[in-house]
Design a protein around this motif. Structure first.
Motif, PDB file in Angstrom:
ATOM      1  N   ILE A 106      36.883  53.406  28.616  1.00  0.00           N
ATOM      2  CA  ILE A 106      37.733  54.400  29.280  1.00  0.00           C
ATOM      3  C   ILE A 106      37.009  55.010  30.476  1.00  0.00           C
ATOM      4  O   ILE A 106      37.592  55.193  31.549  1.00  0.00           O
ATOM      5  N   ASP A 107      35.723  55.289  30.323  1.00  0.00           N
ATOM      6  CA  ASP A 107      34.966  55.844  31.451  1.00  0.00           C
ATOM      7  C   ASP A 107      34.932  54.873  32.628  1.00  0.00           C
ATOM      8  O   ASP A 107      34.914  55.296  33.784  1.00  0.00           O
ATOM      9  N   GLU A 108      34.916  53.576  32.306  1.00  0.00           N
ATOM     10  CA  GLU A 108      34.911  52.592  33.389  1.00  0.00           C
ATOM     11  C   GLU A 108      36.241  52.633  34.155  1.00  0.00           C
ATOM     12  O   GLU A 108      36.248  52.571  35.382  1.00  0.00           O
ATOM     13  N   PHE A 109      37.329  52.751  33.436  1.00  0.00           N
ATOM     14  CA  PHE A 109      38.632  52.888  34.102  1.00  0.00           C
ATOM     15  C   PHE A 109      38.679  54.190  34.902  1.00  0.00           C
ATOM     16  O   PHE A 109      39.133  54.208  36.042  1.00  0.00           O
ATOM     17  N   ASN A 110      38.215  55.282  34.285  1.00  0.00           N
ATOM     18  CA  ASN A 110      38.282  56.580  34.959  1.00  0.00           C
ATOM     19  C   ASN A 110      37.441  56.609  36.229  1.00  0.00           C
ATOM     20  O   ASN A 110      37.844  57.195  37.234  1.00  0.00           O
ATOM     21  N   ALA A 111      36.289  55.922  36.192  1.00  0.00           N
ATOM     22  CA  ALA A 111      35.431  55.893  37.378  1.00  0.00           C
ATOM     23  C   ALA A 111      36.121  55.161  38.528  1.00  0.00           C
ATOM     24  O   ALA A 111      35.847  55.415  39.700  1.00  0.00           O
ATOM     25  N   ARG A 112      37.034  54.265  38.182  1.00  0.00           N
ATOM     26  CA  ARG A 112      37.768  53.519  39.225  1.00  0.00           C
ATOM     27  C   ARG A 112      39.065  54.216  39.607  1.00  0.00           C
ATOM     28  O   ARG A 112      39.944  53.625  40.202  1.00  0.00           O
ATOM     29  N   GLY A 113      39.234  55.451  39.153  1.00  0.00           N
ATOM     30  CA  GLY A 113      40.442  56.198  39.535  1.00  0.00           C
ATOM     31  C   GLY A 113      41.468  56.330  38.427  1.00  0.00           C
ATOM     32  O   GLY A 113      42.572  56.819  38.645  1.00  0.00           O
ATOM     33  N   GLY A 114      41.125  55.866  37.209  1.00  0.00           N
ATOM     34  CA  GLY A 114      42.030  56.039  36.075  1.00  0.00           C
ATOM     35  C   GLY A 114      43.091  54.961  35.972  1.00  0.00           C
ATOM     36  O   GLY A 114      42.958  53.881  36.561  1.00  0.00           O
ATOM     37  N   VAL A 115      44.144  55.276  35.242  1.00  0.00           N
ATOM     38  CA  VAL A 115      45.226  54.319  35.007  1.00  0.00           C
ATOM     39  C   VAL A 115      46.538  54.982  35.441  1.00  0.00           C
ATOM     40  O   VAL A 115      46.812  56.118  35.046  1.00  0.00           O
ATOM     41  N   LEU A 116      47.310  54.303  36.248  1.00  0.00           N
ATOM     42  CA  LEU A 116      48.559  54.845  36.817  1.00  0.00           C
ATOM     43  C   LEU A 116      48.291  56.193  37.504  1.00  0.00           C
ATOM     44  O   LEU A 116      49.065  57.135  37.363  1.00  0.00           O
ATOM     45  N   GLY A 117      47.148  56.271  38.150  1.00  0.00           N
ATOM     46  CA  GLY A 117      46.805  57.481  38.904  1.00  0.00           C
ATOM     47  C   GLY A 117      46.340  58.646  38.044  1.00  0.00           C
ATOM     48  O   GLY A 117      46.119  59.745  38.554  1.00  0.00           O
ATOM     49  N   LYS A 118      46.192  58.428  36.739  1.00  0.00           N
ATOM     50  CA  LYS A 118      45.747  59.517  35.858  1.00  0.00           C
ATOM     51  C   LYS A 118      44.429  59.165  35.186  1.00  0.00           C
ATOM     52  O   LYS A 118      44.169  57.988  34.912  1.00  0.00           O
ATOM     53  N   GLN A 119      43.645  60.179  34.882  1.00  0.00           N
ATOM     54  CA  GLN A 119      42.441  59.964  34.085  1.00  0.00           C
ATOM     55  C   GLN A 119      42.883  59.708  32.641  1.00  0.00           C
ATOM     56  O   GLN A 119      43.846  60.308  32.153  1.00  0.00           O
ATOM     57  N   VAL A 120      42.181  58.816  31.967  1.00  0.00           N
ATOM     58  CA  VAL A 120      42.539  58.503  30.578  1.00  0.00           C
ATOM     59  C   VAL A 120      41.733  59.405  29.648  1.00  0.00           C
ATOM     60  O   VAL A 120      40.544  59.628  29.858  1.00  0.00           O
ATOM     61  N   GLU A 121      42.425  59.952  28.633  1.00  0.00           N
ATOM     62  CA  GLU A 121      41.771  60.854  27.679  1.00  0.00           C
ATOM     63  C   GLU A 121      41.922  60.262  26.279  1.00  0.00           C
ATOM     64  O   GLU A 121      43.039  59.962  25.851  1.00  0.00           O
ATOM     65  N   LEU A 122      40.793  60.087  25.588  1.00  0.00           N
ATOM     66  CA  LEU A 122      40.851  59.531  24.225  1.00  0.00           C
ATOM     67  C   LEU A 122      40.864  60.674  23.213  1.00  0.00           C
ATOM     68  O   LEU A 122      39.963  61.497  23.199  1.00  0.00           O
ATOM     69  N   ILE A 123      41.891  60.705  22.372  1.00  0.00           N
ATOM     70  CA  ILE A 123      41.939  61.713  21.311  1.00  0.00           C
ATOM     71  C   ILE A 123      41.527  61.004  20.028  1.00  0.00           C
ATOM     72  O   ILE A 123      42.271  60.166  19.500  1.00  0.00           O
ATOM     73  N   ALA A 124      40.316  61.281  19.566  1.00  0.00           N
ATOM     74  CA  ALA A 124      39.738  60.508  18.455  1.00  0.00           C
ATOM     75  C   ALA A 124      39.811  61.253  17.134  1.00  0.00           C
ATOM     76  O   ALA A 124      39.371  62.400  17.027  1.00  0.00           O
ATOM     77  N   GLU A 125      40.384  60.585  16.122  1.00  0.00           N
ATOM     78  CA  GLU A 125      40.469  61.155  14.774  1.00  0.00           C
ATOM     79  C   GLU A 125      39.597  60.324  13.828  1.00  0.00           C
ATOM     80  O   GLU A 125      39.462  59.114  13.999  1.00  0.00           O
ATOM     81  N   ASP A 126      39.066  60.982  12.799  1.00  0.00           N
ATOM     82  CA  ASP A 126      38.237  60.308  11.791  1.00  0.00           C
ATOM     83  C   ASP A 126      39.003  60.288  10.470  1.00  0.00           C
ATOM     84  O   ASP A 126      39.461  61.330  10.006  1.00  0.00           O
ATOM     85  N   ASP A 127      39.149  59.092   9.843  1.00  0.00           N
ATOM     86  CA  ASP A 127      39.858  59.042   8.554  1.00  0.00           C
ATOM     87  C   ASP A 127      38.918  58.848   7.371  1.00  0.00           C
ATOM     88  O   ASP A 127      39.375  58.701   6.222  1.00  0.00           O
ATOM     89  N   GLU A 128      37.628  58.795   7.624  1.00  0.00           N
ATOM     90  CA  GLU A 128      36.600  58.634   6.563  1.00  0.00           C
ATOM     91  C   GLU A 128      36.842  57.385   5.707  1.00  0.00           C
ATOM     92  O   GLU A 128      36.430  57.311   4.566  1.00  0.00           O
ATOM     93  N   LYS A 129      37.547  56.427   6.235  1.00  0.00           N
ATOM     94  CA  LYS A 129      37.972  55.203   5.502  1.00  0.00           C
ATOM     95  C   LYS A 129      38.799  55.542   4.261  1.00  0.00           C
ATOM     96  O   LYS A 129      38.682  54.939   3.205  1.00  0.00           O
ATOM     97  N   ASN A 130      39.664  56.518   4.433  1.00  0.00           N
ATOM     98  CA  ASN A 130      40.563  56.925   3.353  1.00  0.00           C
ATOM     99  C   ASN A 130      41.999  56.779   3.874  1.00  0.00           C
ATOM    100  O   ASN A 130      42.415  57.514   4.766  1.00  0.00           O
ATOM    101  N   PRO A 131      42.755  55.797   3.338  1.00  0.00           N
ATOM    102  CA  PRO A 131      44.090  55.499   3.885  1.00  0.00           C
ATOM    103  C   PRO A 131      45.018  56.712   3.978  1.00  0.00           C
ATOM    104  O   PRO A 131      45.833  56.790   4.901  1.00  0.00           O
ATOM    105  N   GLU A 132      44.908  57.662   3.044  1.00  0.00           N
ATOM    106  CA  GLU A 132      45.768  58.858   3.133  1.00  0.00           C
ATOM    107  C   GLU A 132      45.430  59.666   4.381  1.00  0.00           C
ATOM    108  O   GLU A 132      46.304  60.212   5.054  1.00  0.00           O
TER     109      GLU A 132
END
Ligand code: PHE
Length: 382
Positions: free
Chosen positions: A58-84
């Motif tokens: 994502i940083d590589e895309f953002n350094a080139r100006g982002g995607v569709l003119g926008k910076q990309v933001e990753l919203i990362a969640e952790d599931d602890e390897k628990n399907p629920e």
């Protein structure tokens, strides 16, 4: 009076600007992508590297100006390897963060827990790493960047017979895990179809730590090879107990063995497994990726990282082609993928599974005494 009104008017405007800035409305200019990775729990080495590689891409895309003119933001969640928890994370990403695209989950059991929900809600779900055959069955918005378990089970069975001269095989698997049971079946089918005999097929339940009873039974069958379809944390326990019982057998595994070299000791040496790439390959895309990842994170990227990086590139490039992250349009753009990435050349079949090769690796002891892997060969799909 007029003056007073003007001052009040100006104050209202200033306040409005402050509110917009504080509520983050000014940030709505980013393109939000969700991810659900197991960054803690039993396979945290997998989840952390996969997420880190997404950030690198994502940083590589953002350094080139982002995607569709926008910076990309990753919203990362952790599931602890628990399907629920994977399900909770999906709902949160859709309802709170309003993402339309989710990269995940990591392991097959977690991904299988959310495919139907994602499809029903019209979300594009792209798993970098979940290999269980049925992952993409829930509908036309589910994609993956990796090959399937039927392929890796078949490759290892054929390798055992044709390259190792094995005639008798044993299998020890987790009966409660879709990944493990799917692999067990495909290995057994191919091994038998190629003229071999499965002399023992023993199971355990996820979380078990003592495998001695099963190993005793396996030993009685005197197998040439032992197929162990599970993740590195469990495999490091099993390999020790196999050697403690003096069972002299060649151990074989699937991609879940990745990271085993960092966790196991001498007992894992001589084992073979198939994986999505080798960090030692001289392919220029691999060399470049490994260099950048090491530079940023200080460690050699595992296969999960390579797949996370590829999945991010595949999806962001498709968003660029589609001109939108609308899942219906993005789906069509994804189907046009036809390009070489770090883990190989990617095109999608009608069921949104990539057609790609696998790499067989051997666990060896390096010059420094530490375990490492040696490239054995590459197998292409038929
Ligand atoms: N394929 C594994 C699963 O489906 C996850 C994995 C991917 C493990 C790549 C190691 C390397 O659960």
């Amino acid at each position: 009076m007029k003056r007073k009104l003007l001052v009040v008017g100006a104050l209202v405007v200033v306040l409005a600007v402050i509110i917009v800035l504080l509520t983050g409305r000014g940030k709505s200019d980013t393109l939000k992508i969700g991810t659900i990775m197991s960054t803690s729990g039993p396979v945290s080495h997998f989840g952390t590297q996969c997420r880190d590689a997404m950030l690198l891409a994502i940083d590589e895309f953002n350094a080139r100006g982002g995607v569709l003119g926008k910076q990309v933001e990753l919203i990362a969640e952790d599931d602890e390897k628990n399907p629920e928890k994977t399900m909770n994370a999906l709902i949160k990403l859709i309802t709170k963060d309003k993402v339309k695209v989710v990269l995940g989950g990591l392991t097959s059991d977690c991904t299988l827990a959310i495919t139907k929900e994602a499809q029903q809600r019209g979300i594009l779900l792209f798993t970098p790493t979940s290999t269980n055959d049925s992952v993409t069955d829930a509908g036309d918005l589910i994609f993956r960047a990796c090959f399937k378990d039927s392929f890796q089970g078949q490759v290892m069975a054929q390798f055992a017979i044709e390259n190792l001269g094995a005639k008798k095989a044993a299998i020890l698997y987790d009966m409660n895990n879709d990944y493990s049971t799917g692999l067990m079946k495909s290995f057994e089918e191919t091994f038998t179809a190629f003229g071999g005999t499965v002399v023992a097929s023993e199971s355990y339940a996820g979380g078990d730590k003592d495998f001695n009873a099963q190993i005793t039974k396996i030993k009685a069958g005197d197998p040439d090879v032992l197929f162990l379809p599970d993740y590195y944390n469990t495999i490091s326990l099993i390999t020790k107990q196999v050697r403690n019982q003096g069972l002299d057998v060649i151990m074989l595994g699937p991609d879940g063995w990745d990271e085993l070299v960092g966790q196991a000791g001498e007992e894992a040496v001589g084992g073979y497994y198939c994986n999505h790439y080798s960090p030692d390959a001289d392919d220029p895309d691999v060399v470049e990726f490994v260099r950048k990842y090491r530079e940023r994170y200080g460690v050699t990227p595992n296969a999960l990282a390579a797949l996370g990086y590829d999945a991010t590139y595949i999806v962001l490039e498709a968003i660029e082609r589609a001109g939108t992250d609308d899942p219906q349009k993005l789906k069509a753009a994804l189907m046009e993928t036809d390009k070489k990435y770090v883990t190989g050349h990617i095109t999608f079949d009608a069921n949104r599974n990539p057609v790609k090769s696998t790499t067989i690796l051997k666990v060896v002891k390096g010059a420094d005494g530490k375990l490492t892997t040696e490239y054995v060969g590459m197998v292409n799909p038929e």
